[in-house]
Design a protein around this motif. Structure first.
Motif, PDB file in Angstrom:
ATOM      1  N   SER A   1       0.828  -1.212   0.000  1.00  0.00           N
ATOM      2  CA  SER A   1       0.000   0.000   0.000  1.00  0.00           C
ATOM      3  C   SER A   1       0.861   1.260   0.000  1.00  0.00           C
ATOM      4  CB  SER A   1      -0.907   0.019   1.234  1.00  0.00           C
ATOM      5  OG  SER A   1      -1.690  -1.154   1.306  1.00  0.00           O
ATOM      6  N   ASP A   2       0.275   2.320  -0.564  1.00  0.00           N
ATOM      7  CA  ASP A   2       0.894   3.645  -0.467  1.00  0.00           C
ATOM      8  C   ASP A   2       0.447   4.352   0.808  1.00  0.00           C
ATOM      9  OD1 ASP A   2       2.197   3.752  -3.168  1.00  0.00           O
ATOM     10  OD2 ASP A   2       0.110   3.554  -3.832  1.00  0.00           O
ATOM     11  N   TYR A   3      -0.797   4.119   1.189  1.00  0.00           N
ATOM     12  CA  TYR A   3      -1.380   4.745   2.377  1.00  0.00           C
ATOM     13  C   TYR A   3      -2.121   3.680   3.178  1.00  0.00           C
ATOM     14  CZ  TYR A   3      -0.918   8.541  -1.049  1.00  0.00           C
ATOM     15  OH  TYR A   3      -0.447   9.390  -2.018  1.00  0.00           O
ATOM     16  N   LEU A   4      -2.289   3.959   4.478  1.00  0.00           N
ATOM     17  CA  LEU A   4      -2.874   2.956   5.359  1.00  0.00           C
ATOM     18  C   LEU A   4      -4.027   3.532   6.164  1.00  0.00           C
ATOM     19  CD1 LEU A   4       0.544   1.562   6.596  1.00  0.00           C
ATOM     20  CD2 LEU A   4      -1.021   0.424   4.991  1.00  0.00           C
ATOM     21  N   VAL A   5      -5.049   2.716   6.365  1.00  0.00           N
ATOM     22  CA  VAL A   5      -6.187   3.078   7.215  1.00  0.00           C
ATOM     23  C   VAL A   5      -6.375   1.967   8.233  1.00  0.00           C
ATOM     24  CG1 VAL A   5      -8.658   3.516   7.331  1.00  0.00           C
ATOM     25  CG2 VAL A   5      -7.333   4.440   5.425  1.00  0.00           C
ATOM     26  N   ILE A   6      -6.228   2.310   9.510  1.00  0.00           N
ATOM     27  CA  ILE A   6      -6.504   1.371  10.590  1.00  0.00           C
ATOM     28  C   ILE A   6      -7.916   1.647  11.072  1.00  0.00           C
ATOM     29  CG2 ILE A   6      -5.822   0.585  12.891  1.00  0.00           C
ATOM     30  CD1 ILE A   6      -2.975   1.626  12.184  1.00  0.00           C
ATOM     31  N   LEU A   7      -8.769   0.665  10.968  1.00  0.00           N
ATOM     32  CA  LEU A   7     -10.186   0.859  11.245  1.00  0.00           C
ATOM     33  C   LEU A   7     -10.536   0.450  12.680  1.00  0.00           C
ATOM     34  CD1 LEU A   7     -10.980  -0.366   7.728  1.00  0.00           C
ATOM     35  CD2 LEU A   7     -11.908   1.780   8.549  1.00  0.00           C
ATOM     36  N   SER A   8     -11.268  -0.626  12.843  1.00  0.00           N
ATOM     37  CA  SER A   8     -11.711  -1.078  14.173  1.00  0.00           C
ATOM     38  C   SER A   8     -12.348   0.063  14.965  1.00  0.00           C
ATOM     39  CB  SER A   8     -10.526  -1.662  14.958  1.00  0.00           C
ATOM     40  OG  SER A   8     -10.947  -2.321  16.127  1.00  0.00           O
ATOM     41  N   PRO A   9     -13.359   0.743  14.383  1.00  0.00           N
ATOM     42  CA  PRO A   9     -13.911   1.946  15.015  1.00  0.00           C
ATOM     43  C   PRO A   9     -14.587   1.699  16.360  1.00  0.00           C
ATOM     44  CG  PRO A   9     -15.262   1.260  13.143  1.00  0.00           C
ATOM     45  CD  PRO A   9     -14.011   0.447  13.090  1.00  0.00           C
ATOM     46  N   ASP A  10     -15.131   0.506  16.551  1.00  0.00           N
ATOM     47  CA  ASP A  10     -15.818   0.232  17.810  1.00  0.00           C
ATOM     48  C   ASP A  10     -14.981  -0.614  18.764  1.00  0.00           C
ATOM     49  OD1 ASP A  10     -18.154   1.686  17.273  1.00  0.00           O
ATOM     50  OD2 ASP A  10     -18.929   0.044  16.032  1.00  0.00           O
ATOM     51  N   HIS A  11     -13.728  -0.864  18.384  1.00  0.00           N
ATOM     52  CA  HIS A  11     -12.827  -1.636  19.246  1.00  0.00           C
ATOM     53  C   HIS A  11     -11.463  -0.946  19.316  1.00  0.00           C
ATOM     54  CE1 HIS A  11     -15.501  -5.121  19.742  1.00  0.00           C
ATOM     55  NE2 HIS A  11     -15.874  -4.865  18.491  1.00  0.00           N
ATOM     56  N   PRO A  12     -11.419   0.254  19.905  1.00  0.00           N
ATOM     57  CA  PRO A  12     -10.147   0.980  19.962  1.00  0.00           C
ATOM     58  C   PRO A  12      -9.075   0.259  20.779  1.00  0.00           C
ATOM     59  CG  PRO A  12     -11.787   2.021  21.370  1.00  0.00           C
ATOM     60  CD  PRO A  12     -12.514   1.001  20.543  1.00  0.00           C
ATOM     61  N   GLU A  13      -9.497  -0.694  21.619  1.00  0.00           N
ATOM     62  CA  GLU A  13      -8.525  -1.454  22.393  1.00  0.00           C
ATOM     63  C   GLU A  13      -7.634  -2.317  21.491  1.00  0.00           C
ATOM     64  OE1 GLU A  13     -12.051  -4.144  21.838  1.00  0.00           O
ATOM     65  OE2 GLU A  13     -11.750  -2.018  22.340  1.00  0.00           O
ATOM     66  N   ARG A  14      -8.030  -2.528  20.220  1.00  0.00           N
ATOM     67  CA  ARG A  14      -7.219  -3.296  19.278  1.00  0.00           C
ATOM     68  C   ARG A  14      -6.264  -2.426  18.476  1.00  0.00           C
ATOM     69  NH1 ARG A  14      -5.949  -6.924  21.007  1.00  0.00           N
ATOM     70  NH2 ARG A  14      -5.144  -7.656  19.002  1.00  0.00           N
ATOM     71  N   HIS A  15      -6.396  -1.104  18.574  1.00  0.00           N
ATOM     72  CA  HIS A  15      -5.612  -0.220  17.720  1.00  0.00           C
ATOM     73  C   HIS A  15      -4.112  -0.343  17.930  1.00  0.00           C
ATOM     74  CE1 HIS A  15      -9.032   2.805  16.609  1.00  0.00           C
ATOM     75  NE2 HIS A  15      -9.082   1.682  15.921  1.00  0.00           N
TER      76      HIS A  15
ATOM     77  N   ASP B   1      -8.961   5.207  12.660  1.00  0.00           N
ATOM     78  CA  ASP B   1     -10.364   5.550  12.812  1.00  0.00           C
ATOM     79  C   ASP B   1     -10.701   5.880  14.267  1.00  0.00           C
ATOM     80  OD1 ASP B   1     -12.841   6.058  11.759  1.00  0.00           O
ATOM     81  OD2 ASP B   1     -13.136   4.060  10.932  1.00  0.00           O
ATOM     82  N   LYS B   2     -11.814   6.588  14.431  1.00  0.00           N
ATOM     83  CA  LYS B   2     -12.297   6.874  15.783  1.00  0.00           C
ATOM     84  C   LYS B   2     -12.737   5.566  16.440  1.00  0.00           C
ATOM     85  CE  LYS B   2     -16.739   5.866  15.578  1.00  0.00           C
ATOM     86  NZ  LYS B   2     -17.395   4.942  16.526  1.00  0.00           N
ATOM     87  N   THR B   3     -12.756   5.440  17.702  1.00  0.00           N
ATOM     88  CA  THR B   3     -12.111   6.305  18.680  1.00  0.00           C
ATOM     89  C   THR B   3     -10.637   5.937  18.727  1.00  0.00           C
ATOM     90  OG1 THR B   3     -14.165   6.439  19.957  1.00  0.00           O
ATOM     91  CG2 THR B   3     -12.140   6.984  21.099  1.00  0.00           C
ATOM     92  N   PHE B   4      -9.750   6.923  18.719  1.00  0.00           N
ATOM     93  CA  PHE B   4      -8.330   6.711  18.477  1.00  0.00           C
ATOM     94  C   PHE B   4      -7.707   5.683  19.408  1.00  0.00           C
ATOM     95  CE2 PHE B   4      -3.854   8.124  19.163  1.00  0.00           C
ATOM     96  CZ  PHE B   4      -3.373   7.870  17.882  1.00  0.00           C
ATOM     97  N   ALA B   5      -8.020   5.757  20.689  1.00  0.00           N
ATOM     98  CA  ALA B   5      -7.382   4.871  21.668  1.00  0.00           C
ATOM     99  C   ALA B   5      -8.319   4.662  22.850  1.00  0.00           C
ATOM    100  CB  ALA B   5      -6.055   5.472  22.142  1.00  0.00           C
ATOM    101  N   PRO B   6      -8.124   3.578  23.604  1.00  0.00           N
ATOM    102  CA  PRO B   6      -8.991   3.322  24.748  1.00  0.00           C
ATOM    103  C   PRO B   6      -8.669   4.186  25.955  1.00  0.00           C
ATOM    104  CG  PRO B   6      -7.339   1.609  24.584  1.00  0.00           C
ATOM    105  CD  PRO B   6      -7.174   2.469  23.369  1.00  0.00           C
ATOM    106  N   ASN B   7      -7.488   4.817  25.956  1.00  0.00           N
ATOM    107  CA  ASN B   7      -7.100   5.654  27.085  1.00  0.00           C
ATOM    108  C   ASN B   7      -5.964   6.587  26.673  1.00  0.00           C
ATOM    109  OD1 ASN B   7      -4.588   4.074  27.409  1.00  0.00           O
ATOM    110  ND2 ASN B   7      -5.953   2.496  28.197  1.00  0.00           N
ATOM    111  N   ARG B   8      -5.677   7.531  27.550  1.00  0.00           N
ATOM    112  CA  ARG B   8      -4.669   8.559  27.288  1.00  0.00           C
ATOM    113  C   ARG B   8      -3.276   7.964  27.073  1.00  0.00           C
ATOM    114  NH1 ARG B   8      -3.464  13.937  28.536  1.00  0.00           N
ATOM    115  NH2 ARG B   8      -1.314  14.275  29.227  1.00  0.00           N
ATOM    116  N   ALA B   9      -2.896   7.018  27.925  1.00  0.00           N
ATOM    117  CA  ALA B   9      -1.553   6.448  27.846  1.00  0.00           C
ATOM    118  C   ALA B   9      -1.315   5.785  26.488  1.00  0.00           C
ATOM    119  CB  ALA B   9      -1.329   5.450  28.985  1.00  0.00           C
ATOM    120  N   THR B  10      -2.307   5.069  26.008  1.00  0.00           N
ATOM    121  CA  THR B  10      -2.184   4.427  24.699  1.00  0.00           C
ATOM    122  C   THR B  10      -2.099   5.462  23.593  1.00  0.00           C
ATOM    123  OG1 THR B  10      -3.443   2.513  25.497  1.00  0.00           O
ATOM    124  CG2 THR B  10      -3.223   2.767  23.118  1.00  0.00           C
TER     125      THR B  10
END
Length: 281
Positions: A70-84, A101-110
């Motif tokens: 790929s030239d560009y990447l999209v990480i999805l999992s919009p309803d499972h940010p714990e997998r990001h 994709d939203k939500t970016f992360a499950p917490n601030r530290a991540t």
């Protein structure tokens, strides 16, 4: 044609179903989703293989293959940010523009770790709710904002971002503390900023449209609903990001948004008490 790779927890979900055609159409065919990886099959839906066959997208066995193809990447999992974080390890070391994709992360530290990893490897990275790009929010007068009150549907855990994101984009001050002021069935959060301004978000049920009231020091109040095609506007911004590598959403704002969500859930345990937020700097 530039190739975009999808990396998802499972591919049969709303965003993955919509983004390929939107990207192809809005880019005039210059960019297309050509390959994808799913960590697992959807529990109730198409398998990853079925999804790829239906969408004419090549299914690859590993994230590494998607990154390389790929030239560009999209990480999805919009309803499972714990997998990001797990899904993002290779993409964020690739140097290739990556949207998460939203939500970016499950917490601030991540969230902080993800941005630090991308920075270390020179990988352009951003994330956003599409609501940020609604024309009604983009064009609203920002000078003299005193208080914002926002309403919308959905659960706090995965839908509060759609109210918090526009608020953070409008108020140029770091959030200081939060207070839960709602109920279990109608969550609500009060946010106070370092400069003393405040905003509230309210989840009033599935039939509640996104609505925002903005009060100004002048005494004026503007009430607006995002009725523009904000997903179209978001995809335009995504295409520009891929073209230029320039991020339109500051990482500091994304970290603030994730911090508010994380500490908002903590505040729900002790309603009507201020919960201080950690500072970004």
């Amino acid at each position: 044609m530039k190739k975009i790779g999808f990396i998802d927890y499972y591919l049969d979900e709303w965003h993955a179903n919509k983004y390929p055609e939107w990207i192809r159409s809005i880019s005039g065919g210059r960019m297309q989703v050509t390959c994808a990886y799913g960590e697992k099959d959807a529990d109730n839906g198409l398998t990853n293989a079925e999804w790829c066959l239906q969408n004419d997208i090549k299914l690859l066995d590993t994230i590494e293959e998607v990154v390389n193809d790929s030239d560009y990447l999209v990480i999805l999992s919009p309803d499972h940010p714990e997998r990001h974080e797990a899904l993002a390890q290779l993409p964020l070391t690739s140097g290739k523009p990556t949207y998460m994709d939203k939500t970016f992360a499950p917490n601030r530290a991540t969230a902080i770790r993800l941005f630090e990893l991308a920075k270390q490897h020179g990988t352009p990275l951003y994330s956003s709710s599409a609501l940020r790009f609604a024309m009604e929010y983009v064009q609203i007068e920002r000078e003299g904002i005193r208080v914002i009150s926002s309403w919308g549907p959905g659960a706090f855990e995965n839908y509060s971002i759609h109210q918090i994101e526009p608020i953070i984009s409008m108020i140029s001050s770091e959030p200081k503390r939060v207070m839960f002021i709602g109920t279990k069935t109608a969550p609500a959060l009060l946010i106070e900023f370092n400069d003393g301004r405040q905003a509230t978000i309210h989840h009033l049920g599935e039939d509640c449209p996104f609505t925002m009231a903005v009060s100004y020091h002048s005494g004026n109040c503007r009430i607006t609903k995002p009725e523009s095609d904000f997903f179209n506007l978001f995809i335009q911004d995504l295409i520009l990001f891929f073209d230029t590598g320039q991020v339109s959403v500051p990482s500091s704002q994304t970290i603030s948004i994730i911090t508010i969500i994380e500490y908002g859930m903590k505040a729900a345990v002790c309603p009507y008490q201020w919960v201080d937020l950690p500072r970004n700097s």
